[in-house]
Design a protein around this motif. Structure first.
Motif, mmCIF file in Angstrom:
data_model
loop_
_atom_site.group_PDB
_atom_site.id
_atom_site.type_symbol
_atom_site.label_atom_id
_atom_site.label_comp_id
_atom_site.label_asym_id
_atom_site.label_seq_id
_atom_site.Cartn_x
_atom_site.Cartn_y
_atom_site.Cartn_z
ATOM 1 N N LEU A 194 94.208 63.091 31.667
ATOM 2 C CA LEU A 194 95.713 63.663 30.867
ATOM 3 C C LEU A 194 95.025 64.710 29.681
ATOM 4 N N LEU A 221 96.157 68.100 30.814
ATOM 5 C CA LEU A 221 97.451 68.427 30.319
ATOM 6 C C LEU A 221 97.482 68.625 28.704
ATOM 7 N N GLY A 237 96.572 72.293 28.263
ATOM 8 C CA GLY A 237 97.558 73.198 28.516
ATOM 9 C C GLY A 237 98.536 73.464 27.314
ATOM 10 N N ALA A 238 98.778 72.082 26.754
ATOM 11 C CA ALA A 238 99.550 71.969 25.685
ATOM 12 C C ALA A 238 99.197 72.647 24.379
ATOM 13 N N VAL A 273 103.221 73.278 28.566
ATOM 14 C CA VAL A 273 103.294 71.977 29.033
ATOM 15 C C VAL A 273 103.653 72.128 30.678
ATOM 16 N N SER A 274 102.594 72.122 31.689
ATOM 17 C CA SER A 274 102.891 72.118 32.868
ATOM 18 C C SER A 274 102.348 71.274 33.592
ATOM 19 N N TRP A 275 102.853 70.715 34.434
ATOM 20 C CA TRP A 275 102.355 69.509 35.245
ATOM 21 C C TRP A 275 102.712 69.341 36.610
ATOM 22 N N LEU A 319 106.390 64.086 28.826
ATOM 23 C CA LEU A 319 106.170 65.352 28.735
ATOM 24 C C LEU A 319 106.899 66.128 27.641
ATOM 25 N N TYR A 376 109.033 71.622 28.806
ATOM 26 C CA TYR A 376 108.035 71.494 29.899
ATOM 27 C C TYR A 376 108.450 71.824 31.133
ATOM 28 N N TYR A 413 107.573 71.195 35.467
ATOM 29 C CA TYR A 413 106.634 70.771 36.815
ATOM 30 C C TYR A 413 106.343 71.879 37.808
ATOM 31 N N GLU A 420 95.773 66.912 42.597
ATOM 32 C CA GLU A 420 97.113 67.037 41.776
ATOM 33 C C GLU A 420 98.199 66.424 42.501
ATOM 34 N N TYR A 454 97.094 62.222 21.258
ATOM 35 C CA TYR A 454 96.824 63.704 21.192
ATOM 36 C C TYR A 454 95.753 63.931 20.122
#
Length: 294
Positions: A166, A169, A172-173, A178-180, A229, A242, A244, A252, A287
């Motif tokens: 995580l 992720l 990126g945040a 926030v892209s997952w 997310l 966010y 996807y 991935e 976080y």
């Protein structure tokens, strides 16, 4: 009890080694650098200079009670390490010795992806994620050993501390997005690193009565990826919404796995119950912990 943790400086192995030390056991771990040796020694974990491909740790097998294998592995590497331990146990341990217990780390991605079917520790593995199609064979090699007392732990997606997968992720945040990989409606089976460490301790302590068993190391309930997310956008201050995206490779693709997992065996046989707040409930703390770990 004497325990060797292979991968004892990693995200799974280090908390497990720390938890074993807190219980008063003698714990060894491999270290590939001076810095890692100092990190281990500071936690009262005895460092052994070398890696799993070396012979530095093999003589320990003569007197160990438990080996925990928590390395980042490939099919050939996992099999090779296991076979080396079997061979050394046969050659080095005195006649009449109790079987050396070997705890192998697999993962719940072996259950595969399904948004309709609930699975448990004892559900047959029909469609493992492509990244880990080799793991079920290694699991069976371990639990059916006639030389070692084999046990398998399958961690689910880990959270807490430095965040493991995580962390990709969270990075990126922190950068504002926030892209997952995945699609809406997924659910994650998850476990905190500290709760998982407690499971390793229980398996080590009760290895003589749970040999041959496979345990799913996961919280009792799965969590919505969409909700996770959405909350991460708020907690991180990233620009929403966010999004996807399509998986770029097998790793991935594995991340997108929905496993409707309801584990029971570790609780029934070992009394293991995860205690940490869930991923979403504690996300502000997790976080912040990831940011502090950088």
């Amino acid at each position: 009890m004497k325990v060797l943790v292979l991968g004892g400086t990693g995200f799974i192995g280090f908390p497990a080694a720390q938890a074993l030390v807190r219980k008063g056991y003698t714990v060894y771990s491999l270290a590939r650098t001076d810095a890692k040796e100092k990190t281990l020694a500071a936690e009262e974990i005895i460092p052994i200079s070398g890696d799993v491909s070396s012979d530095a740790w093999i003589p320990l097998i003569a007197t160990l009670d438990v080996i925990i294998e928590a390395i980042t592995a490939s099919p050939d590497n996992s099999r090779s390490v296991f076979e080396r331990v079997e061979k050394a146990a046969t050659e080095l341990r005195p006649p009449g010795s109790p079987r050396l217990s070997y705890i192998y780390t697999s993962g719940t991605w072996v259950h595969g992806d399904s948004r309709t079917t609930t699975v448990t520790d004892t559900t047959p593995l029909l469609t493992p994620a492509k990244l880990v199609t080799w793991r079920p064979a290694i699991e069976q090699l371990v639990v059916n050993s006639t030389v070692l007392n084999g046990i398998v732990i399958r961690p689910s997606l880990l959270y807490g501390r430095s965040a493991s997968i995580l962390g990709l992720l969270f990075k990126g945040a922190a950068e504002g997005r926030v892209s997952w990989p995945g699609t809406p409606g997924g659910r994650y089976a998850v476990v905190h690193a500290d709760d998982l460490a407690d499971l390793y301790v229980l398996c080590a302590e009760k290895a003589s009565v749970v040999g041959g068993k496979i345990f799913d190391g996961s919280n009792p309930l799965t969590e919505s990826v969409d909700d996770f997310l959405e909350k991460l956008v708020r907690v991180s201050g990233a620009k929403g919404p966010y999004e996807y995206r399509e998986p770029a490779h097998l790793f991935e693709e594995a991340i997108t796995t929905t496993t409707l997992l309801r584990p029971y065996l570790a609780n029934a046989l070992l009394g293991w119950t995860p205690r940490k707040p869930g991923l979403i409930d504690g996300l502000d703390v997790y976080y912040a912990a990831w940011k502090a770990s950088l």
